[in-house]
Design a protein around this motif. Structure first.
Motif, PDB file in Angstrom:
ATOM      1  N   GLY A  98       1.037  -1.233   0.159  1.00  0.00           N
ATOM      2  CA  GLY A  98       0.207   0.001  -0.193  1.00  0.00           C
ATOM      3  C   GLY A  98       0.871   1.210  -0.090  1.00  0.00           C
ATOM      4  N   GLU A  99       2.280   1.072  -0.248  1.00  0.00           N
ATOM      5  CA  GLU A  99       2.930   2.481  -0.147  1.00  0.00           C
ATOM      6  C   GLU A  99       2.937   3.148  -1.350  1.00  0.00           C
ATOM      7  OE1 GLU A  99       6.704   1.477   1.640  1.00  0.00           O
ATOM      8  OE2 GLU A  99       5.901   0.774   3.768  1.00  0.00           O
ATOM      9  N   TRP A 100       2.808   2.556  -2.658  1.00  0.00           N
ATOM     10  CA  TRP A 100       2.978   3.058  -3.782  1.00  0.00           C
ATOM     11  C   TRP A 100       1.905   2.964  -4.908  1.00  0.00           C
ATOM     12  CZ3 TRP A 100       7.363   6.359  -4.504  1.00  0.00           C
ATOM     13  CH2 TRP A 100       8.475   5.985  -3.775  1.00  0.00           C
ATOM     14  N   ALA A 101       1.538   3.774  -5.559  1.00  0.00           N
ATOM     15  CA  ALA A 101       0.583   3.649  -6.331  1.00  0.00           C
ATOM     16  C   ALA A 101       1.098   4.107  -7.830  1.00  0.00           C
ATOM     17  CB  ALA A 101      -0.658   4.907  -6.178  1.00  0.00           C
ATOM     18  N   ALA A 102       0.892   3.245  -8.783  1.00  0.00           N
ATOM     19  CA  ALA A 102       1.373   3.552 -10.295  1.00  0.00           C
ATOM     20  C   ALA A 102       0.118   3.946 -10.938  1.00  0.00           C
ATOM     21  CB  ALA A 102       1.824   2.226 -10.763  1.00  0.00           C
ATOM     22  N   VAL A 103       0.333   4.832 -11.790  1.00  0.00           N
ATOM     23  CA  VAL A 103      -0.831   5.703 -12.754  1.00  0.00           C
ATOM     24  C   VAL A 103      -0.336   5.436 -13.950  1.00  0.00           C
ATOM     25  CG1 VAL A 103      -1.618   7.931 -12.946  1.00  0.00           C
ATOM     26  CG2 VAL A 103      -0.969   7.349 -10.709  1.00  0.00           C
ATOM     27  N   ALA A 104      -1.360   4.923 -14.698  1.00  0.00           N
ATOM     28  CA  ALA A 104      -1.367   5.043 -16.413  1.00  0.00           C
ATOM     29  C   ALA A 104      -2.392   6.012 -16.910  1.00  0.00           C
ATOM     30  CB  ALA A 104      -1.660   3.551 -16.792  1.00  0.00           C
ATOM     31  N   SER A 105      -1.807   6.618 -17.839  1.00  0.00           N
ATOM     32  CA  SER A 105      -2.535   7.790 -18.428  1.00  0.00           C
ATOM     33  C   SER A 105      -2.195   7.716 -20.112  1.00  0.00           C
ATOM     34  CB  SER A 105      -2.325   9.213 -17.656  1.00  0.00           C
ATOM     35  OG  SER A 105      -1.001   9.568 -17.864  1.00  0.00           O
ATOM     36  N   ASP A 106      -2.739   8.794 -20.611  1.00  0.00           N
ATOM     37  CA  ASP A 106      -2.537   8.956 -22.038  1.00  0.00           C
ATOM     38  C   ASP A 106      -1.165   9.694 -22.082  1.00  0.00           C
ATOM     39  OD1 ASP A 106      -4.745   7.651 -22.582  1.00  0.00           O
ATOM     40  OD2 ASP A 106      -5.894   9.580 -23.283  1.00  0.00           O
ATOM     41  N   GLU A 107      -0.761  10.090 -21.011  1.00  0.00           N
ATOM     42  CA  GLU A 107       0.728  10.656 -21.303  1.00  0.00           C
ATOM     43  C   GLU A 107       1.813   9.431 -21.759  1.00  0.00           C
ATOM     44  OE1 GLU A 107       1.767  12.392 -17.610  1.00  0.00           O
ATOM     45  OE2 GLU A 107       0.366  14.113 -17.697  1.00  0.00           O
ATOM     46  N   LEU A 108       3.105   9.502 -21.934  1.00  0.00           N
ATOM     47  CA  LEU A 108       3.925   8.693 -22.255  1.00  0.00           C
ATOM     48  C   LEU A 108       4.581   8.185 -20.997  1.00  0.00           C
ATOM     49  CD1 LEU A 108       5.441   9.960 -25.542  1.00  0.00           C
ATOM     50  CD2 LEU A 108       3.504   8.587 -25.326  1.00  0.00           C
ATOM     51  N   VAL A 109       4.689   8.789 -19.930  1.00  0.00           N
ATOM     52  CA  VAL A 109       5.310   8.601 -18.640  1.00  0.00           C
ATOM     53  C   VAL A 109       4.329   7.945 -17.655  1.00  0.00           C
ATOM     54  CG1 VAL A 109       6.686   9.567 -16.945  1.00  0.00           C
ATOM     55  CG2 VAL A 109       6.754  10.503 -18.947  1.00  0.00           C
ATOM     56  N   VAL A 110       4.795   6.737 -17.178  1.00  0.00           N
ATOM     57  CA  VAL A 110       3.966   6.314 -15.959  1.00  0.00           C
ATOM     58  C   VAL A 110       4.636   6.617 -14.678  1.00  0.00           C
ATOM     59  CG1 VAL A 110       3.738   4.209 -14.925  1.00  0.00           C
ATOM     60  CG2 VAL A 110       3.665   4.077 -17.130  1.00  0.00           C
ATOM     61  N   LYS A 111       3.610   7.312 -13.643  1.00  0.00           N
ATOM     62  CA  LYS A 111       4.065   7.967 -12.431  1.00  0.00           C
ATOM     63  C   LYS A 111       3.610   6.946 -11.471  1.00  0.00           C
ATOM     64  CE  LYS A 111       2.927  12.675 -14.263  1.00  0.00           C
ATOM     65  NZ  LYS A 111       2.314  13.745 -14.333  1.00  0.00           N
ATOM     66  N   VAL A 112       4.645   6.841 -10.575  1.00  0.00           N
ATOM     67  CA  VAL A 112       4.568   5.874  -9.472  1.00  0.00           C
ATOM     68  C   VAL A 112       4.896   6.739  -8.271  1.00  0.00           C
ATOM     69  CG1 VAL A 112       5.342   3.740  -8.179  1.00  0.00           C
ATOM     70  CG2 VAL A 112       5.487   3.845 -10.776  1.00  0.00           C
TER      71      VAL A 112
END
Length: 867
Positions: free
Chosen positions: A107-121
């Motif tokens: 539960g410490e990290w959340a990964a985010v997928a979007s229409d951007e080219l970069v994935v943010k964690v």
């Protein structure tokens, strides 16, 4: 009786709707197109809790026990409290719509997928801590953490799966998987999401052919396939908590329940009205919940029919491998994983096993499946599996001899109580040149001549023999109905071995050896040798004269190439580990006495079968503490070599003389200059030693065995580890020149270490070649090679003498000592040594060298034993 149609709950306005259970299963969270979030209480028929005034058009949700995270089309990623049902904070913002969010197991990290080219964690406790994954060339549709939180799988719209390792501060791309998922737009209903199996060793992915492909994480090989179930694109996948069942949905409005072990359809639900977009199993109950594209939520209680409920009640089941590495018993099998996690990173929720009575009542951690009790693990497929701790046995308990157990408390005198006998750790048997299964393929033999590899076709295997020199040998392949699992290859033929082959005149199956010569003048092209009933082949070898097999009965069986038994003897050190042969010589390795660390010490024996002479009898293999044997083979000159897990190549010198053999290192691959930068992570798979070079296959990353397609061979020259490797030494950049006698003399003072290594290396090679020529009839080419090696040795001595002379008069005694190492002490060589000393103005040293020359002429330079 007709089953009543399941009625959906209108959770949100019509449109894409998504859901997530909390890990403890007490709550279910749904999001949709409207600006409300609904929190359902499991087992309650009351109205759900509404969280209003949220972002519109939420596209993803993932829940922990204390909070949940949502993503929306406006690019906002929000964190909500499940205690107060209020917005806690906005974790991160994206400039384009969010398509998926995933939460690490702790539960410490959340990964985010979007229409951007970069994935943010982003860190869920500190939003300022953000990791950026930038290797994707297109927008990302899905993200998924593995069960340890070490790996993150990113499904990109370009049809590639990017797998990142998050075990270090800087994320590392460890694999790009092509050809697994299809290309999709980010807003498509079809899914390309990676779904990790609960045991952590594999994941499932929907393919373009509307099947479900399993891929192993350890070697990235394709495993079992769930096929012929869907007529439309797959939209959602979900494993049952114990990994025994899989459920999938598709655009043809089908919901299918699969048996993971057999990949068979257990039940197909064809009465689905709208396309299902999200599936979620309840962590502990027989409940499956799903949402569709019409804003509806379905909570399907008693989802698993009574006739299949036993599958859900099993302990955690292994992933559906074609050949499960955990079930292999050969020395090539990799070690079992802990909780299915290779990296060994424990979950913060994991409950450490103890000896209290609760172990007999409750699962060992909150993620355990129903019926997953520590005192009983049902394992109907025979795979050794899923110990909960390094000290936990197959039944979820610590073994009786565990030093931390209650029955092993220390006595006052320092000894411990123990109710069980001591079990030493033995080296498992292995076949040199073979590898474990990688999906449906494995190598049976890799040599300098060629390779033998096999493909599993369910009912039979297909074996292919490929040669590097196709002008001298012809490739061939055949259908293998015997399931050969060992093989050898040389210039005369190929040897295959298996443990269960039918014999025409006997009903029971026997272990079998099959020899197939490359050329034959008879009609029969292969010769079979059957072993006695009950014996299994641990390892085998093939030479120009004999076939050798080490068996489970402790026997070494020697046959001629066409099956005539020659000798049988029982090994003194058992169980056997491996064997190798060359011409008339057979080398066997077995487990010897137990050392202080509880591990057996490997011993070897070498025998000349033709003459019946034992060259070496139960001597120790040259391994240090913590080191294991990787391979054993004879070189092209007939010298035994071993390669160890620490990357060291050793040769057995003086092995033809009883009690005189010594293991001498020829190469430490950790000192190779290609590893000097520290940026390369690679290891080396040994193949052969030929022409005084080490031939191997370079393994990139964390690979331990060669992969498919067939990799290229590389070779390295020997370098005996007598000093630091050359790339660690200072270099003045001086060039070499020649003196009047044409002897190359190095002017770089820092080459002394390199010259000393060269001296030891040439001396070692000279010893090996001298032993060979004295024990056999030396051919003209061998005699020339011996003379060349003597000249090379003496040249190295003169170059070392030159380097020492340049250091000053204080090194004179060492320089004179170096002169004494010359193999050829004739007038020409001694005069060359005198010239070297004179060239540097070392007149005293030159006079001493003349005295050595005079003593040599008079025969006074030989040391004699004095009584």
């Amino acid at each position: 009786m007709v089953q009543q149609r399941l009625r959906g709950r209108p959770a949100h306005t019509p449109g894409p709707t998504f859901l997530s259970y909390t890990p403890n299963g007490t709550k279910l969270v749904t999001v949709g197109l409207n600006n409300a979030i609904r929190v359902f209480q499991t087992g309650s028929d009351a109205e759900p809790t509404n969280i209003d005034n949220c972002q519109d058009s939420n596209t993803a949700v993932v829940a922990a026990n204390e909070f949940f995270i949502t993503g929306s089309e406006d690019g906002t990623v929000s964190k909500y409290s499940l205690e107060s049902n209020t917005l806690q904070e906005v974790l991160v913002r994206c400039t384009l719509p969010v398509r998926d969010v995933a939460l690490s197991p702790d539960g410490e990290w959340a990964a985010v997928a979007s229409d951007e080219l970069v994935v943010k964690v982003v860190n869920t406790e500190d939003m300022t801590r953000v990791l950026y994954l930038r290797d994707q060339a297109k927008p990302v549709k899905h993200v998924a953490f593995d069960k340890s939180g070490t790996y993150l799988a990113v499904s990109c719209t370009d049809g590639l799966v990017y797998v990142y390792s998050l075990s270090s501060k800087d994320p590392e791309l460890v694999r790009k998987v092509d050809g697994l998922i299809r290309t999709l737009e980010t807003d498509a209903e079809a899914s390309s999401k990676i779904t990790w199996h609960p045991d952590g060793r594999a994941f499932a992915a929907p393919t373009a052919t509307r099947d479900i492909q399993i891929m192993s994480q350890s070697d990235w090989e394709r495993q079992r396939v769930f096929k012929d179930g869907h007529g439309g694109d797959i939209t959602a996948l979900a494993w049952s908590p114990n990994g025994a069942l899989l459920v999938s949905a598709s655009t043809d409005r089908k919901l299918i329940l699969w048996d993971v072990k057999t990949q068979k359809i257990l039940k197909s639900y064809d009465d689905i009205r709208f396309t299902i977009l999200a599936l979620s199993w309840h962590p502990t109950s027989n409940i499956l919940s799903y949402t569709n594209n019409e804003g509806e939520l379905f909570i399907h209680t008693d989802f698993i029919p009574d006739e299949h409920i036993s599958l859900l009640n099993k302990s955690r089941q292994p992933a559906p491998f074609i050949h499960d590495p955990l079930s292999e018993i050969s020395g090539n099998a990799r070690a079992a994983l802990t909780n299915g996690v290779k990296s060994g990173i424990p979950s913060r929720h994991a409950r450490h096993s103890s000896y209290d009575s609760l172990d007999d009542i409750f699962p060992s951690d909150i993620d355990a499946a129903p019926g997953d009790l520590n005192d009983f693990i049902e394992d109907d497929d025979g795979a050794a599996f899923d110990s909960r701790d390094h000290a936990i046995n197959g039944f979820g308990k610590r073994p009786l001899d565990d030093p931390s157990g209650p029955d092993n408390r220390k006595r006052p005198n320092g000894y411990s109580y123990s109710r069980s006998s001591f079990q030493p750790k033995i080296h498992q048997a292995f076949q040199p040149g073979s590898t474990p299964w990688r999906g449906t393929r494995r190598y049976l033999s890799i040599s300098l001549l060629g390779i033998i590899w096999t493909v599993s076709q369910e009912t039979h295997y297909t074996i292919t023999v490929e040669f590097y020199d196709r002008s001298s040998f012809r490739d061939f392949h055949f259908t293998d109905m015997y399931h050969f699992d060992k093989a050898c290859l040389n210039e005369h033929g190929a040897l295959f071995a298996c443990d269960g082959a039918p014999r025409d005149d006997i009903q029971e199956e026997r272990a079998m050896l099959m020899y197939r010569p490359h050329e034959t003048w008879t009609t029969r092209g292969e010769y079979k040798i059957f072993l006695p009933l009950g014996e299994k082949i641990e390892s085998c070898s093939l030479s120009e004269s004999y076939i050798v097999a080490c068996t489970s009965a402790g026997y070494v069986r020697v046959y001629t190439l066409f099956g005539v038994p020659v000798r049988v003897w029982r090994m003194k050190s058992q169980p056997s580990v491996t064997c190798a042969s060359w011409r008339d010589y057979v080398m066997t390795i077995g487990n010897g006495a137990v050392g202080g660390d509880g591990k057996t010490r490997l011993t070897y024996s070498i025998e000349n079968v033709k003459r019946g002479e034992v060259c070496q009898d139960e001597d120790s293999v040259g391994l240090c503490e913590g080191e294991a044997l990787t391979s054993v083979f004879f070189s092209d000159n007939g010298d035994p070599h071993i390669y160890t897990t620490r990357g060291t190549l050793l040769v057995l010198a003086h092995w033809r003389h009883p009690s005189q053999a010594r293991w001498t290192p020829l190469l430490d691959t950790n000192q190779l200059s290609r590893l000097a930068s520290g940026k390369k992570e690679e290891s080396y798979y040994p193949v052969a030693v030929a022409q005084d070079r080490f031939h191997c296959i370079i393994l990139k990353g964390g690979d331990t065995y060669p992969s498919f397609p067939r990799p290229l061979l590389s070779d390295f020259e020997f370098r005996i580890p007598v000093s630091d490797p050359p790339h660690l030494l200072r270099s003045s950049g001086a060039d070499d020149d020649e003196d009047d006698d044409g002897v190359e003399i190095a002017k770089n003072e820092n080459t002394i270490d390199a010259l000393e290594e060269s001296l030891v290396r040439t001396s070692t090679l000279l010893t090996l070649l001298t032993d060979l020529t004295s024990a056999t009839r030396a051919s003209p080419s061998q005699q020339r090679a011996l003379d060349d090696l003597v000249r090379q040795h003496d040249k190295t001595v003169l170059r070392l003498l030159d380097a020492e002379c340049r250091q000053g008069d204080e090194r004179g005694m060492k320089a004179l000592e170096v002169v004494g190492m010359l193999k050829t002490k004739n007038d020409a060589m001694m005069n060359a040594a005198v010239k070297v000393a004179g060239h540097h103005g070392r007149s005293v040293l030159a006079e001493k060298i003349r005295e050595v020359a005079e003593r040599t002429v008079l025969g006074l330079d030989e040391d004699e034993d004095m009584e």
